[in-house]
Every structure is written in structure tokens, then in C-alpha cells.
Design a protein around this motif. Structure first.
Motif: not given
Length: 367
Positions: A129-131, A135-144, A186-193
Motif C-alpha cells: 500500500w505505502l509503495t 491497484e485502487r480497485r483492490l484497496k477496499l477488498p483487501l482492507l475488508g 480463503f475464497s476472497a483471497c483466491l478470487w483476487i488472486l
């Protein structure tokens, strides 16, 4: 000078695209490690449940609990705390300190692994995030996902606390909630991956293909929920025959409790029967999906994934039958839980494959 500007812009764009691709690859590797760690966590949790070890640590110490007992006096202190709960007095009153250590280490390993996953997820997320590599679209899902992971820690203690006063085990409702939240992470991480991975652009065989794939993934998740209820009620230790159950395809006394809905959650016979029926429904869905894909688009990646998914469900069903017939030995029980996660993970990836890769025009990450 004018002719050089387009060349410079093209070179700059090429560098930015290369950087974005490299960033995506790094995030895929990170999420892959998280997914593997979550897979291991669920298996350790399953073994903890099967060994009746989940109530061995009777206090919630998110920070101090990282350090296990280091002396005989500390072991005696932990054992004394365990002696105060019903599981000890009603099930393990002849247990020694050495026997207690065995169940303690299972639960400690489960909690330690959960804490380590928090670090594995949060620290790289902060760095990326700091570097500027996310991508902007992934920030809220990853925070979630991070927030859901923190909430899962509370749910874990909420589950354990249900077995410390009036029960010798944890509530099946809370056990199922705990497992489902783990599966959602587990599923959310796989979905983004999967969304960050290169995709082939094969067209779906029909306009309903993505809906069927989504239904299969949700059904796999629901089956895991039903399996958690079976585990919480020790329902797999009874009616250990297949395909008949209690001598019939549809056994009697499925709704002997009142009100009737309680049987779906608290009657071991009903819960096991519903879990069996869920397996049949899931198997039918993946078979129909596979046949449709092979008939309409036999050479597509979607068809190949549908075949693999059907094979995984068949293997998982076979493991489930063996686990039942053998009366849930630990190895088979853990294997069945592992198979459930593999089916869920592949179903999520298959569903995501119909959606496609994140659009190329949003890949470029500017510093």
C-alpha cells in the motif's frame, strides 16, 4: 524534439506497464502464501476438533498467549485452569499433565498459526500500500479481508467460550460460523488472486454458465457449513453405512424435535442426512455443468476446468463415504476437510475464470 515526445511517452508507458505486471506478480505470490497458510490453518483446526483439543486453553490472550508454558509450574497452572471446565470433570478426569500437553499443543498451534496469518497478511499489505503497488480497485477488498480476519479472531474465542461452562464441547452453531468465516477469507483471497492472473478469453458456452459456476461455488460453501454442523454434533460417529442410512434411503425420525427447524441444526440424524443430500446435489450440479461445457465448447478452458471440478467432487465424495464408514478416524476426517477446501477453492477459481482478468486499462499504477 517533437518527434521524440511520442517515443518517450511510449517508453514511459512501457515501463509503467512492466512495473504494473511486476506488482501484480508480487501480489499474486503474497496472496498465494496467504491462501496456503489459510488452508493449513483450517486443517489444523479440523485436527484440533477431532482430537477434542479446542477447549484446552481456557483464556483468550491475543498477545501474551503467543508464549506457551515454559516451566513445570506454568504447565500446572494451565492444567489447573482446564480442570475447572466440564470437559475435564466429565470426560478427562483421569488425565495427567502429560496427556494435557498433547491437547494443549494442538490448540496452541491453531491459535499461533492464526496469529501468524494476521502478520503474513497485514505487513505485506502495508508495504504494498505505502509503495503504491496496490491497484485502487483492490484497496477496499483487501482492507475488508483484513477486517474480517480480525473479526474471525473474536469469533474463535466466542466459539471456545461456548464450551467452558455448561458443555463439554463447543456449540455447533458457533463452530459452523467460525469455519464459514475462514472459508470466506480463503475464497476472497483466491478470487483476487485469480483476477490478477492472466486469463484466456474463451467465451462462456452459454449466458448462464457464470450463474451455474457461481451456484456450484456457493453450494460447495454451504456443504462446508453442513459439514461443520455434522462435526459439531459428532453426527459422523453414527449411522455409518452408505448408501443406506439407518437401513433406508430416507430414514425415519428426521423431525422428532419441536419446533421442526431445530432438527436441521440439533438432530444429529437430520443434520447428517441433509449433509448427504447436499453432496448429491453438488455432484449433480458439477456433472450437468461439465456435460454442458463439453457439449457446447469442448476445447475451451472452461470445459477443461469443469472436468477437473467434477473429478474433484467425485474424489471428495469418495473420501466422505470412507470417512463415514470408518467412523471418522482423524486422518480421514482431516482429509475430508482438506478435500472440501480444494473443491471450494477450485470452484471459486472456476467461477472467477468466467468473469475474466481485471481489465488491462486499470493495471498501470502511478507512483
Amino acid at each position: 524534439m517533437t518527434s521524440a515526445n511520442p517515443i518517450m511517452r511510449e517508453e514511459r508507458l512501457t515501463r509503467e506497464i512492466d512495473t504494473a505486471r511486476r506488482n501484480r506478480r508480487q501480489i499474486r505470490i503474497w496472496l498465494g502464501v496467504v491462501v496456503f497458510a489459510l488452508f493449513a490453518l483450517v486443517l489444523v483446526g479440523g485436527a484440533t476438533r477431532l482430537t477434542e483439543s479446542g477447549l484446552s486453553i481456557t483464556e483468550w490472550k491475543p498477545i501474551h498467549g503467543v508464549i506457551p508454558p515454559l516451566s513445570d509450574a506454568e504447565w500446572e497452572e494451565e492444567f489447573t485452569l482446564y480442570k475447572q471446565i466440564p470437559q475435564y470433570s466429565q470426560m478427562n478426569s483421569d488425565m495427567t499433565v502429560e496427556g494435557f500437553k498433547t491437547i494443549f499443543w494442538w490448540e496452541w498451534a491453531h491459535r499461533a498459526l492464526a496469529r501468524s496469518i494476521g502478520v503474513i497478511f497485514a505487513l505485506p499489505l502495508a508495504v504494498f500500500w505505502l509503495t503504491g503497488r496496490i491497484e485502487r480497485r483492490l484497496k477496499l477488498p483487501l482492507l475488508g479481508i483484513l477486517a474480517l480476519g480480525g473479526f474471525q479472531g473474536f469469533i474463535g474465542w466466542w466459539m471456545v467460550s461456548s464450551g467452558l461452562v455448561n458443555r463439554t464441547d463447543v456449540s455447533q452453531y458457533r463452530l459452523a460460523t467460525h469455519l464459514i468465516i475462514a472459508c470466506l477469507i480463503f475464497s476472497a483471497c483466491l478470487w483476487i488472486l485469480r483476477g490478477l492472473s492472466p486469463h484466456r478469453s474463451d467465451a462462456p458456452p452459454t449466458r448462464y454458465s457464470i450463474l451455474v459456476a457461481a451456484g456450484i461455488a456457493l453450494m460447495a460453501l454451504f456443504q462446508i457449513y453442513l459439514g461443520a454442523l455434522v462435526a459439531g454434533l459428532d453426527a459422523g460417529l453414527t449411522y455409518n453405512t452408505w448408501p443406506l442410512m439407518d437401513g433406508a434411503l430416507i430414514p425415519g425420525d428426521l423431525f422428532i424435535q419441536s419446533p421442526g427447524w431445530r432438527n436441521l441444526f440439533e438432530n444429529p440424524k437430520t443434520v447428517q442426512f441433509v449433509h448427504r443430500c447436499g453432496a448429491y446435489v453438488l455432484l449433480a450440479l458439477v456433472m450437468i455443468h461439465m456435460i454442458a461445457n463439453l457439449r457446447l465448447a469442448p476445447r475451451s478452458t472452461h470445459a477443461r476446468r469443469a472436468v477437473v471440478l467434477a473429478c474433484l467432487v467425485v474424489v471428495q465424495a469418495s473420501i466422505g463415504i470412507m470417512t463415514l464408514i470408518l467412523q471418522v478416524p482423524i486422518v480421514w476426517g482431516v482429509a475430508h476437510q482438506a478435500g472440501a477446501l480444494v473443491v471450494l477453492g477450485f470452484a471459486i477459481a472456476h467461477w472467477r475464470g468466467f468473469v475474466g482478468e481485471y481489465p488491462a486499462e486499470t493495471r498501470v499504477v502511478r507512483g
